[in-house]
Design a protein around this motif. Structure first.
Motif, PDB file in Angstrom:
ATOM      1  N   VAL A   1      -2.865   2.057  -4.193  1.00  0.00           N
ATOM      2  CA  VAL A   1      -2.598   3.457  -3.817  1.00  0.00           C
ATOM      3  C   VAL A   1      -3.773   3.958  -2.980  1.00  0.00           C
ATOM      4  O   VAL A   1      -4.934   3.802  -3.353  1.00  0.00           O
ATOM      5  CB  VAL A   1      -2.360   4.335  -5.056  1.00  0.00           C
ATOM      6  CG1 VAL A   1      -2.406   5.821  -4.682  1.00  0.00           C
ATOM      7  CG2 VAL A   1      -1.005   4.016  -5.681  1.00  0.00           C
ATOM      8  N   LEU A   2      -3.418   4.517  -1.837  1.00  0.00           N
ATOM      9  CA  LEU A   2      -4.408   5.015  -0.890  1.00  0.00           C
ATOM     10  C   LEU A   2      -4.374   6.539  -0.923  1.00  0.00           C
ATOM     11  O   LEU A   2      -3.282   7.137  -0.911  1.00  0.00           O
ATOM     12  CB  LEU A   2      -4.027   4.500   0.495  1.00  0.00           C
ATOM     13  CG  LEU A   2      -5.017   4.627   1.635  1.00  0.00           C
ATOM     14  CD1 LEU A   2      -6.300   3.891   1.312  1.00  0.00           C
ATOM     15  CD2 LEU A   2      -4.395   4.041   2.911  1.00  0.00           C
ATOM     16  N   ARG A   3      -5.545   7.148  -0.972  1.00  0.00           N
ATOM     17  CA  ARG A   3      -5.644   8.616  -1.033  1.00  0.00           C
ATOM     18  C   ARG A   3      -6.717   9.086  -0.053  1.00  0.00           C
ATOM     19  O   ARG A   3      -7.550   8.311   0.394  1.00  0.00           O
ATOM     20  CB  ARG A   3      -6.065   9.061  -2.443  1.00  0.00           C
ATOM     21  CG  ARG A   3      -5.025   8.840  -3.542  1.00  0.00           C
ATOM     22  CD  ARG A   3      -4.057   9.996  -3.520  1.00  0.00           C
ATOM     23  NE  ARG A   3      -3.152   9.980  -4.640  1.00  0.00           N
ATOM     24  CZ  ARG A   3      -3.358  10.635  -5.807  1.00  0.00           C
ATOM     25  NH1 ARG A   3      -4.457  11.318  -6.001  1.00  0.00           N
ATOM     26  NH2 ARG A   3      -2.457  10.604  -6.748  1.00  0.00           N
ATOM     27  N   THR A   4      -6.734  10.375   0.184  1.00  0.00           N
ATOM     28  CA  THR A   4      -7.755  10.973   1.040  1.00  0.00           C
ATOM     29  C   THR A   4      -8.007  12.400   0.572  1.00  0.00           C
ATOM     30  O   THR A   4      -7.113  13.019  -0.032  1.00  0.00           O
ATOM     31  CB  THR A   4      -7.296  10.995   2.513  1.00  0.00           C
ATOM     32  OG1 THR A   4      -8.297  11.653   3.301  1.00  0.00           O
ATOM     33  CG2 THR A   4      -5.983  11.756   2.709  1.00  0.00           C
ATOM     34  N   VAL A   5      -9.206  12.922   0.845  1.00  0.00           N
ATOM     35  CA  VAL A   5      -9.444  14.339   0.569  1.00  0.00           C
ATOM     36  C   VAL A   5      -9.213  15.185   1.829  1.00  0.00           C
ATOM     37  O   VAL A   5      -9.371  16.402   1.806  1.00  0.00           O
ATOM     38  CB  VAL A   5     -10.864  14.583  -0.005  1.00  0.00           C
ATOM     39  CG1 VAL A   5     -11.081  13.783  -1.287  1.00  0.00           C
ATOM     40  CG2 VAL A   5     -11.944  14.286   1.019  1.00  0.00           C
ATOM     41  N   SER A   6      -8.804  14.527   2.913  1.00  0.00           N
ATOM     42  CA  SER A   6      -8.662  15.237   4.194  1.00  0.00           C
ATOM     43  C   SER A   6      -7.607  16.337   4.155  1.00  0.00           C
ATOM     44  O   SER A   6      -7.712  17.321   4.882  1.00  0.00           O
ATOM     45  CB  SER A   6      -8.274  14.261   5.292  1.00  0.00           C
ATOM     46  OG  SER A   6      -9.288  13.337   5.525  1.00  0.00           O
TER      47      SER A   6
ATOM     48  N   VAL B   1       0.859  -1.182   0.000  1.00  0.00           N
ATOM     49  CA  VAL B   1       0.000   0.000   0.000  1.00  0.00           C
ATOM     50  C   VAL B   1       0.894   1.231   0.000  1.00  0.00           C
ATOM     51  O   VAL B   1       1.684   1.428   0.924  1.00  0.00           O
ATOM     52  CB  VAL B   1      -0.915   0.026   1.245  1.00  0.00           C
ATOM     53  CG1 VAL B   1      -1.725   1.321   1.284  1.00  0.00           C
ATOM     54  CG2 VAL B   1      -1.837  -1.182   1.249  1.00  0.00           C
ATOM     55  N   VAL B   2       0.799   2.019  -1.045  1.00  0.00           N
ATOM     56  CA  VAL B   2       1.498   3.308  -1.049  1.00  0.00           C
ATOM     57  C   VAL B   2       0.449   4.348  -0.664  1.00  0.00           C
ATOM     58  O   VAL B   2      -0.512   4.597  -1.397  1.00  0.00           O
ATOM     59  CB  VAL B   2       2.154   3.599  -2.414  1.00  0.00           C
ATOM     60  CG1 VAL B   2       2.782   4.986  -2.406  1.00  0.00           C
ATOM     61  CG2 VAL B   2       3.221   2.543  -2.713  1.00  0.00           C
ATOM     62  N   ASP B   3       0.631   4.893   0.531  1.00  0.00           N
ATOM     63  CA  ASP B   3      -0.334   5.828   1.102  1.00  0.00           C
ATOM     64  C   ASP B   3       0.036   7.236   0.645  1.00  0.00           C
ATOM     65  O   ASP B   3       1.032   7.805   1.097  1.00  0.00           O
ATOM     66  CB  ASP B   3      -0.297   5.694   2.631  1.00  0.00           C
ATOM     67  CG  ASP B   3      -1.325   6.581   3.328  1.00  0.00           C
ATOM     68  OD1 ASP B   3      -1.850   7.513   2.691  1.00  0.00           O
ATOM     69  OD2 ASP B   3      -1.578   6.338   4.525  1.00  0.00           O
ATOM     70  N   GLU B   4      -0.760   7.752  -0.268  1.00  0.00           N
ATOM     71  CA  GLU B   4      -0.484   9.071  -0.856  1.00  0.00           C
ATOM     72  C   GLU B   4      -1.436  10.124  -0.290  1.00  0.00           C
ATOM     73  O   GLU B   4      -2.006  10.931  -1.034  1.00  0.00           O
ATOM     74  CB  GLU B   4      -0.605   8.991  -2.386  1.00  0.00           C
ATOM     75  CG  GLU B   4       0.445   8.086  -3.020  1.00  0.00           C
ATOM     76  CD  GLU B   4       0.485   8.201  -4.545  1.00  0.00           C
ATOM     77  OE1 GLU B   4      -0.470   8.775  -5.125  1.00  0.00           O
ATOM     78  OE2 GLU B   4       1.453   7.717  -5.138  1.00  0.00           O
ATOM     79  N   ALA B   5      -1.591  10.129   1.030  1.00  0.00           N
ATOM     80  CA  ALA B   5      -2.471  11.110   1.664  1.00  0.00           C
ATOM     81  C   ALA B   5      -2.069  12.538   1.281  1.00  0.00           C
ATOM     82  O   ALA B   5      -2.919  13.426   1.185  1.00  0.00           O
ATOM     83  CB  ALA B   5      -2.440  10.940   3.186  1.00  0.00           C
ATOM     84  N   TYR B   6      -0.766  12.760   1.052  1.00  0.00           N
ATOM     85  CA  TYR B   6      -0.257  14.118   0.800  1.00  0.00           C
ATOM     86  C   TYR B   6       0.153  14.322  -0.658  1.00  0.00           C
ATOM     87  O   TYR B   6       0.926  15.227  -0.969  1.00  0.00           O
ATOM     88  CB  TYR B   6       0.928  14.404   1.741  1.00  0.00           C
ATOM     89  CG  TYR B   6       0.519  14.281   3.192  1.00  0.00           C
ATOM     90  CD1 TYR B   6      -0.130  15.316   3.842  1.00  0.00           C
ATOM     91  CD2 TYR B   6       0.739  13.092   3.894  1.00  0.00           C
ATOM     92  CE1 TYR B   6      -0.547  15.190   5.154  1.00  0.00           C
ATOM     93  CE2 TYR B   6       0.323  12.947   5.217  1.00  0.00           C
ATOM     94  CZ  TYR B   6      -0.318  14.008   5.828  1.00  0.00           C
ATOM     95  OH  TYR B   6      -0.734  13.871   7.133  1.00  0.00           O
ATOM     96  N   ALA B   7      -0.358  13.465  -1.550  1.00  0.00           N
ATOM     97  CA  ALA B   7       0.074  13.496  -2.953  1.00  0.00           C
ATOM     98  C   ALA B   7      -0.094  14.867  -3.593  1.00  0.00           C
ATOM     99  O   ALA B   7       0.737  15.281  -4.403  1.00  0.00           O
ATOM    100  CB  ALA B   7      -0.698  12.458  -3.757  1.00  0.00           C
TER     101      ALA B   7
END
Ligand SMILES: Cc1ncc(COP(=O)(O)O)c(C=O)c1O
Length: 369
Positions: free
Chosen positions: A225-230, A200-206
């Motif tokens: 790939v993991l993303r968030t709108v937070s 899992v590549v966590d791209e919360a800050y992509a």
């Protein structure tokens, strides 16, 4: 067959007795995730965007939320949000998408699905603490490999751990929280190719990093790939998403709760995700402020600034706990990381604020130094 007799339960008299008898010891030993109460402080501790939504957009969101049928369960598949995300983030049609109540929930879902007895999770550390926490919740063994002193991946140590542990699951947050740096793509790809399970590549800050593996997910059958709108102005929504081959998403989809994405979030997200210009403008402003803040921090005597590719900057100071307390006394809340991991000794994490908030931070630090 009778269940084995639990002596502690047989003699339980009050709630504490029952808790001691039946709650897992590793859960009892935990402290609940602490969310600091900001009061009136300038809030630079949680990697949120400092910019509120423009008024006109708030009105659009309000209208969409008002139209939600409150007496009905939400759309369980959240198809409208998935379509909006595919358009906004450019997710290829051939890939699967799974939505979560924040990417936190997706970390839990992924860990839960892969936590077979004896299976291992591998993480570089320091990193986002929820990976290790979820391993504990799911009863999965978590193996931590220290980052190099400059917070880059120690690829040889990671590869050795992969050969030794054969992890079912690897989490790589890039940019990494709390260090703030982006991992080299070549390093991530070496780990991806060597891993026997899901990476899992966590791209919360992509949005702040200028680099992403999202467009390459189809190339790697074991990449999610993991993303968030937070981190891009929508932390209140609680909306995260996972992108991977449909085979992965089909399995993970069985583990999530049926209505994990509430209808208010779904309604608001569909409005907001169509407004790329607002998000892009805010991200650009934060990236510009990050450059200004990092340069100004580096000029303060005693302050070491680490490379920053997210919406926060990690600094090392002569005495982080004391500086943290003095900043709080000056009305500014940041994150004290001293004591969280040996590599984070004397470190504070500072979220990029508005220009005025960053000015207030700089003048407080100049006074303290
Ligand atoms: C690396 C990383 N991943 C995931 C999350 C969780 O984000 P959310 O649950 O708000 O989507 C965070 C939040 O700080 C993070 O830093």
């Amino acid at each position: 067959m009778n269940a084995p007799r639990n002596e502690a339960l047989a003699t339980a008299r009050n709630a504490a007795d029952y808790v001691a008898a039946v709650v897992r010891p590793e859960v009892r030993a935990l402290t609940a995730y602490h969310v600091a109460d900001p009061g009136d402080l300038i809030k630079l501790d949680a990697n949120e965007s400092p910019f509120p939504l423009p008024e006109a957009l708030r009105a659009k969101v309000a209208a969409a939320v008002a139209a939600v049928p409150f007496h009905r369960y939400p759309d369980g598949g959240a198809d409208g949000v998935i379509a909006a995300l595919r358009a906004a983030a450019g997710i290829p049609a051939a890939l699967g998408v799974l939505l979560g109540n924040g990417s936190d929930e997706l970390i839990e879902v992924i860990t839960c699905a892969l936590a077979r007895p004896g299976a291992a999770m591998l993480v570089p550390e320091p990193t986002f603490v929820m990976y290790r926490m979820n391993a504990l919740y799911a009863g999965m063994r978590c193996v931590g490999v220290p980052l190099a002193a400059d917070f880059t991946l120690d690829v040889d140590a990671m590869l050795a751990a992969i050969a030794r542990e054969r992890p079912a699951l690897v989490f790589l947050a890039s940019p990494n929280n709390p260090t703030g740096n982006r991992f080299r793509t070549a390093d991530v790809l070496r780990i991806l190719r060597a891993a026997p399970g899901l990476v899992v590549v966590d791209e919360a800050y992509a949005a702040y990093a200028g680099e992403s593996l999202l467009a390459r997910v189809a190339e790697f059958p074991n990449l999610l790939v993991l993303r968030t709108v937070s981190k891009i102005g929508m932390a209140a929504l609680r909306l995260g998403y996972a992108v991977a081959a449909p085979e992965w998403i089909a399995q993970l989809n069985k583990v999530r709760q049926p209505y994990n994405l509430n209808a208010l979030t779904q309604a608001a997200a569909q409005v907001l995700l169509a407004e790329r210009a607002v998000v892009d403008g805010q991200v650009a402003a934060i990236v510009a402020e990050r450059g200004r803040l990092a340069a100004a921090l580096a000029r303060i005597p005693g302050v070491e600034v680490f490379p920053a590719h997210a919406n926060f900057v990690l600094v090392r100071l002569p005495d982080a706990p004391a500086w943290f307390a003095r900043l709080a006394a000056a009305g500014i809340l940041v994150k004290n990381l001293h004591g969280a991991h040996p590599l984070l000794a004397q470190c504070l994490r500072i979220t990029i604020g508005t220009p005025a908030e960053n000015d207030a931070l700089l003048s407080a630090l100049e006074t303290i130094a």
